[in-house]
Enzyme design. Sequence first.
Site, PDB file in Angstrom:
ATOM      1  N   LYS A 196       0.843  -1.201   0.000  1.00  0.00           N
ATOM      2  CA  LYS A 196       0.000   0.000   0.000  1.00  0.00           C
ATOM      3  C   LYS A 196       0.877   1.250   0.000  1.00  0.00           C
ATOM      4  CE  LYS A 196      -3.754  -2.430   2.285  1.00  0.00           C
ATOM      5  NZ  LYS A 196      -4.394  -2.825   3.557  1.00  0.00           N
ATOM      6  N   GLN A 212      -4.619  -1.869   9.926  1.00  0.00           N
ATOM      7  CA  GLN A 212      -4.482  -3.175   9.287  1.00  0.00           C
ATOM      8  C   GLN A 212      -4.997  -4.270  10.217  1.00  0.00           C
ATOM      9  OE1 GLN A 212      -3.498  -3.531   6.098  1.00  0.00           O
ATOM     10  NE2 GLN A 212      -3.719  -5.745   6.165  1.00  0.00           N
ATOM     11  N   ASP A 268     -11.079   2.348   4.324  1.00  0.00           N
ATOM     12  CA  ASP A 268     -11.341   0.910   4.171  1.00  0.00           C
ATOM     13  C   ASP A 268     -12.838   0.646   3.987  1.00  0.00           C
ATOM     14  OD1 ASP A 268      -9.208  -0.910   4.154  1.00  0.00           O
ATOM     15  OD2 ASP A 268      -8.915  -0.773   6.325  1.00  0.00           O
TER      16      ASP A 268
HETATM   17  N1  GUN Z   1      -6.444  -7.180   6.300  1.00  0.00           N
HETATM   18  C1  GUN Z   1      -6.675  -7.876   5.159  1.00  0.00           C
HETATM   19  N2  GUN Z   1      -7.262  -7.076   4.246  1.00  0.00           N
HETATM   20  C2  GUN Z   1      -7.416  -5.861   4.814  1.00  0.00           C
HETATM   21  C3  GUN Z   1      -7.931  -4.627   4.357  1.00  0.00           C
HETATM   22  O1  GUN Z   1      -8.421  -4.469   3.238  1.00  0.00           O
HETATM   23  N3  GUN Z   1      -7.891  -3.603   5.246  1.00  0.00           N
HETATM   24  C4  GUN Z   1      -7.388  -3.747   6.488  1.00  0.00           C
HETATM   25  N4  GUN Z   1      -7.404  -2.686   7.296  1.00  0.00           N
HETATM   26  N5  GUN Z   1      -6.890  -4.870   6.946  1.00  0.00           N
HETATM   27  C5  GUN Z   1      -6.900  -5.935   6.099  1.00  0.00           C
END
Ligand code: GUN
Length: 292
Positions: A53, A97, A120
């Site tokens: 990211k 996350q 998100d």
């Molecule tokens: N863990 C796995 N996929 C995601 C996501 O799209 N966002 C977040 N915050 N954690 C994750």
Amino acid sequence: MTKIIDGKEVAAVMRAEIAAEVAQMVAEGKRAPYLVAVLVGNDGASEAYVGNKEKMCGEVGFGSQVRRFPDTITEQELLDEIARLNADEAVDGFIVQLPLPKHISEDRVIEAIDPRKDVDGFHPENTGRMIGGLPAYIPATPDGILSLLKYYDIETSGKHCVVIGRSNIVGRPIANLLSQKGWDCTVTICHSRTHDLAGVVRTGDIVIAALGKPEFVTADMVKEGAVVIDVGITRVPSAETKSGWRLAGDVKFGEVAPRCSYITPVPGGVGPMTIISLMRNTLRAAKREVYK
Ligand code: GUN
């Protein structure tokens, strides 16, 4: 003839569009969008996701930061950090996350995020807005699937879409979105208690496999000419790779693909789109497009 949906290509096109828009914003004297990722502990997969990211932020011209905390952080300390990010005007959007260590409630953490910065799209306010058809941040995977359907001009109106899996971040939102005006699917959600799941999936014009069971969907479960979207991505043991593992989707690609009009591969299908959706949400946050 089966068409393989190329998520890498679509992601590259959308990445270039986002980068061009950011360059334009900066040329007009505006600040570049800014995304923060909060990472607790040192889970390998989470490290990799957050690293990707951050790299993508650099590629589209966003400012970004990863804030790392040890897995000994208390829930209150994490909530305090979220309050600081909510108040920080230099931060357009942030994500925490997941998964979080067991002593921290993911629900409480998600609910503490200011919905205006919830890129998100996990906050219940965004879920509610999405279901109501109001402007909302849509979670990355469902948003990525919609972008693929749009890019390939795949007809959805009046089609029967069968979603396998009812998770909060994929199955339920994609089922809801595809039933809305504009997409106009007739949607069925299947799950572990569904009777004759194979029979139900066989009625799907569009099948979205999001249950997290490698190679669960086999050729006998798929109608000739169906569109198959594979959301699964699981490491399975492999004698053919140096690492000893390979990535498998929820669909047995080799035998299912010949029956399909369109199918997404794993890797290279839905996966590359999810990070682009996060970038798009961050750009929308910076432009105050969702919450005015
Ligand atoms: N863990 C796995 N996929 C995601 C996501 O799209 N966002 C977040 N915050 N954690 C994750």
